[in-house]
Every structure is written in structure tokens, then in C-alpha cells.
Write an enzyme that holds these catalytic residues in place. Structure first.
Site, PDB file in Angstrom:
ATOM      1  N   LYS A  29      -4.905  -0.832   5.766  1.00  0.00           N
ATOM      2  CA  LYS A  29      -4.644  -0.583   4.355  1.00  0.00           C
ATOM      3  C   LYS A  29      -3.142  -0.448   4.114  1.00  0.00           C
ATOM      4  O   LYS A  29      -2.435   0.197   4.895  1.00  0.00           O
ATOM      5  CB  LYS A  29      -5.385   0.687   3.915  1.00  0.00           C
ATOM      6  CG  LYS A  29      -5.313   0.983   2.424  1.00  0.00           C
ATOM      7  CD  LYS A  29      -6.197   2.165   2.060  1.00  0.00           C
ATOM      8  CE  LYS A  29      -6.106   2.511   0.579  1.00  0.00           C
ATOM      9  NZ  LYS A  29      -7.006   3.626   0.209  1.00  0.00           N
ATOM     10  N   SER A  62      -9.052   2.875  -4.122  1.00  0.00           N
ATOM     11  CA  SER A  62      -7.834   2.154  -3.822  1.00  0.00           C
ATOM     12  C   SER A  62      -7.919   1.265  -2.587  1.00  0.00           C
ATOM     13  O   SER A  62      -7.003   0.500  -2.312  1.00  0.00           O
ATOM     14  CB  SER A  62      -6.680   3.160  -3.624  1.00  0.00           C
ATOM     15  OG  SER A  62      -6.928   3.993  -2.500  1.00  0.00           O
ATOM     16  N   SER A  81     -11.938   6.517  -2.672  1.00  0.00           N
ATOM     17  CA  SER A  81     -11.216   5.258  -2.496  1.00  0.00           C
ATOM     18  C   SER A  81     -11.753   4.350  -1.403  1.00  0.00           C
ATOM     19  O   SER A  81     -11.333   3.204  -1.304  1.00  0.00           O
ATOM     20  CB  SER A  81      -9.733   5.539  -2.218  1.00  0.00           C
ATOM     21  OG  SER A  81      -9.098   6.013  -3.393  1.00  0.00           O
TER      22      SER A  81
END
Length: 470
Positions: free
Chosen positions: A81, A156, A180
Site C-alpha cells: 500500500k 483507503s 480501510s
């Protein structure tokens, strides 16, 4: 005909062991697949040369070492990520301010994944500083659900979930502060596990200071999720309070599941209305578990404005702390709004909000103490359209809309309990609808065992061949 990108992480590991393929072949295949068109906007940066070098080294080791002595997922491709610093690889944090930042050191989770022998193909797309439940940053294309390119992959960890759902990598690392991992898993039709607080080390400098954030796995199958969790829990951070670890989360998927008390809690703690098809997916999950012999009871998940407002203050403070020294004029409107709000309340008000979240989290845990597993909708609606939640002209309204959409996800961050989103429902338009299961702190083994039984009863693997980017 099965292609290399169709194979799960565990299937790839088995194929390596049998000599049916190699890390270099798999990595090259997936890099070509990404390069031919990352239509979902999963990657902000592709680290092709590093991935090829890592694959060549993994292949050399596989040829010269007893496979039994290597990590379970050795040589399997993954992605990191873009909120995690990676030495020598561009790390944008989803922000134009960091468009060209190349860190000198790896974050702890990156080291942990390297220790497990995983090969990163690059950095997955995130909203600016992870501060939105959609993924539409200035530094790359919007991230889309593989099942409908007009729909958002949520956020996210939107890029990570989209990469897995679009068969660009079999597993990807995510992080979760307010849902997220689980919101994107729901939007992209994959499995997303938010582990118990403290289970996955964040390193000496990786904690958010409030106990909300945790790193975790995203995969297409429950067993891949479990095997990845085994890899992520291979290192213990100094001074970290963590729950007892299972010897093997992968083996927990095959262990007999005792007769459990299951609670179906319909509704949303945020007060946002739950779409009827989303509610139906949760009900189907409850009926399926009842059919498997578990004791299932239904109850309402009442809105909790105290928890919602206090949690929002904590999240706002986190965003403010990360952006206080930056040029506000260069920030996205929602990030600028959160930063401004964080300057409006006092330290005493923040401390009070932390106390409120702890108290409300304890109240929720006590209210559900009679259940081993709690079922809720992951989010309140099917995947939203690109741009639907974003409101640059009125970021306060955007924050309210995001809060309504995420619904119950903040509960697991507040309690520290593990929660998993499974693609157990599908809308009339063929969109994935995630269903969340929550267990007590440290009971990932139970959660994964139940999830494996649901995957067998309500399989979803065939869905990946049906969407337009498979």
C-alpha cells in the site's frame, strides 16, 4: 483454461513446489498484465526491475534450497500500500506533495513481507494520506471496482483491493483505521481482514498513537487470507501488547468449527440507511450459518451518535497530525478540511473523545457478549459511482457522506476486535456486497474457520471470471 493470474497465492506456492512454474515466469506474466492496462487504477508505481530481480533470486533459492525450510508463500507476488515507506521505491502517500518522494528506509510491514519471501510488484493507489473512503488521488487515476469500472474501489486500501479483484496480484497488503481494508474488499469483491489490535507489528514508529490503525491482508480466498496473516505475524514488535497468536491461521481454516452463537445485527452505528440488497446479503449469511448448525439470533444495530462523533474527532486529529507541517494550499479539500477542524478543538476535547470511544466500544462489546460472532453489513451501500462521495466544494458534506457509507466499520477499530469482510452478496446489477463478521479480540482463528465454511457454502471464486477486467 487456467492462466497464471487465476492461481491463488497458495496455488502458486504449490506450483513452485511441483516445478509447474517459477517466480520469474509468474512475475513476468503479472507485470505484462499490469502493463497491458491497469484499467482499475490499482497501481501508482510499478517496481518492475526490482520485482524481476527479486523473482530471479527467489528462483535461485528454490532451486538450491529444501522447500520445507522456506516461508509458506516464498516467491509469491504481492503489492504494498502506498502509505507504507519503501526504500528506493516512490512512495506518494496519495499526495501531490509527495509525488517524487523516494524513502531511504522500509516501514516495518515492508520488512515483514520481505522476511516472508513475498515479491512486491509495486505500490497500490491510496487517497491522500488515506483520509477518504474512496480512492481518487491527484497523483494517479481513480481506483475502480473490477466488477464495474464506473464504480469506486472505496478506500483507503482501494488500490490493494482492486489489484487483487482484477487478478493483478493474488494477495496485497492493506491497512485499516476506520474500515480501510474492509470497505475496499466489499467494493472489489474480495476478502479483507482487519486483524486484532496488536496482532500485526507496526514497528517502533508505525502506530497511530490511538490504537485505531492496523495492517492486514487482502486476498481472493479465505485460505490465502489466513496464509498471508501467518506471514504478517511472523515478527513481534518490542513493547507491543498483542493477543495470543494461533500456531497456524491457515490450518485454522480446516479445523472443526464448534456450534457458535451468531448475532445478526442489521443497521448502522453511523445512522446511515442500509441498502435493502446489502441487508439481504447479511440475512443470507445468517441463514446459511443457521443451516450449518449454528445458533443465530437477530437484533438491531442502533445508531450511536456519541461513538460516531467522538471517533470522527480522533480520525480528524490523526489527519491533522500528519499534515500540520505541510502547505495547506496543496492539500485535497477533504484533507485540508480535516486539518482545519483538528486545529479547532483542544487537547482536552480530544482526550474526552478518546474516552468516549473507549466507553462506547466497551458498551458494544458487552451488548454482544452473548455472541461468538456478530454479522453486519460491511458498508451501507453497493459500490458507489466514481466521484459520488467526493465533494470538493463542500468537504463537510463529504465527511458526512463518507461516515454514512462506512456504517459499522469503525466498531472493530474502536474495540480492537478482528473483523473480516467476505463477498457473500451480489446486487441485481452484479455488484459485490460485502458482509462483515466480527469476533472477540485475538479470535482470528475462529473468524477464519467460520469464513472458510461460508466460502464453501456460498462460493464466489467463479465471479472473477465474469467481470470485464478478468
Amino acid at each position: 483454461m487456467t492462466e497464471l493470474h487465476d492461481l491463488t497465492a497458495l496455488e502458486l506456492a504449490a506450483a513452485y513446489a511441483h516445478g509447474d512454474t517459477s517466480p520469474t515466469e509468474v512475475v513476468e506474466h503479472l507485470l505484462t498484465r499490469i502493463g497491458d492496462g491497469d484499467r482499475v487504477g490499482a497501481f501508482t508505481t510499478v517496481s518492475a526491475d526490482r520485482a524481476r530481480a527479486a523473482a530471479a533470486e527467489a528462483e535461485r533459492v528454490l532451486r538450491s534450497t529444501d522447500r520445507a525450510g522456506l516461508p509458506r508463500l516464498f516467491g509469491v507476488p504481492t503489492a504494498v500500500k502506498d502509505l507504507e515507506a519503501t526504500a528506493g521505491v516512490r512512495t506518494t502517500l496519495g499526495s501531490a506533495l509527495f509525488r517524487d518522494w523516494i524513502p531511504e528506509h522500509d516501514d516495518e510491514i515492508v520488512d515483514v513481507m520481505a522476511d516472508a519471501g513475498l515479491i512486491s510488484l509495486g505500490k497500490t493507489t491510496v487517497p491522500e494520506f488515506g483520509a477518504a473512503c474512496y480512492t481518487e488521488p491527484e497523483v494517479s487515476a481513480p481506483t475502480r471496482s473490477p466488477f464495474d469500472l464506473s464504480r469506486s474501489a472505496a478506500g483507503s486500501s482501494g488500490g490493494a483491493a482492486a489489484a487483487v479483484g482484477a487478478l493483478l496480484v493474488p494477495i496485497a497488503q492493506g491497512s485499516d483505521t476506520a474500515g480501510s481494508i474492509r470497505s475496499p474488499a466489499s467494493a472489489c469483491g474480495v476478502v479483507g481482514l482487519k486483524p486484532s489490535r496488536g496482532l500485526v507489528t507496526a514497528g517502533p514508529a508505525g502506530n497511530d498513537g490511538m490504537g485505531l490503525s492496523v495492517r492486514g491482508p487482502i486476498a481472493r480466498t479465505v485460505r490465502d487470507t489466513a496464509a498471508f496473516l501467518d506471514a504478517l505475524t511472523g515478527r513481534t514488535g518490542a513493547g507491543t501488547v498483542h493477543p495470543p497468536r494461533c500456531d497456524s491461521y491457515e490450518r485454522a481454516c480446516d479445523a472443526p468449527v464448534p456450534r457458535l452463537r451468531i448475532a445478526l445485527a442489521q443497521g448502522s452505528v453511523s445512522g446511515g440507511p442500509v441498502d435493502p440488497e446489502v441487508a439481504a446479503a447479511a440475512e443470507l449469511t445468517a441463514r446459511t450459518l443457521a443451516g450449518l448448525g449454528h445458533d443465530v439470533s437477530a437484533r438491531d444495530q442502533a445508531p450511536d451518535p456519541e461513538l460516531t462523533e467522538a471517533f470522527q474527532m480522533m480520525f480528524t486529529a490523526l489527519v491533522g497530525s500528519r499534515t500540520m507541517a505541510l502547505d495547506a494550499s496543496s492539500l485535497r479539500p477533504i484533507v485540508r478540511h480535516l486539518r482545519s477542524r483538528s486545529q479547532e478543538f483542544t487537547s482536552g476535547e480530544l482526550a474526552a473523545s478518546i474516552g468516549t470511544v473507549q466507553a462506547r466500544a466497551r458498551a458494544w462489546a458487552l451488548a454482544h457478549a452473548d455472541a461468538d460472532v456478530v454479522i453486519t453489513p460491511t458498508v451501507t451501500n453497493p459500490p458507489t459511482l466514481i466521484g459520488q462521495l467526493r465533494d470538493d466544494a463542500d468537504p463537510a458534506a463529504e465527511l458526512a457522506a463518507m461516515t454514512a457509507f462506512t456504517g459499522n466499520t469503525v466498531l472493530a477499530n474502536a474495540t480492537g476486535f478482528p473483523a473480516i469482510s467476505l463477498p457473500l452478496g451480489w446486487s441485481s446489477q452484479g455488484l459485490p456486497l460485502g458482509v462483515s463478521l466480527t469476533a472477540d479480540w485475538g479470535r482470528e482463528d475462529l473468524l477464519l474457520g467460520v469464513s472458510a465454511s461460508l466460502e464453501e457454502a456460498l462460493p464466489w471464486a467463479h465471479r472473477y471470471g465474469e467481470h470485464g477486467v478478468a
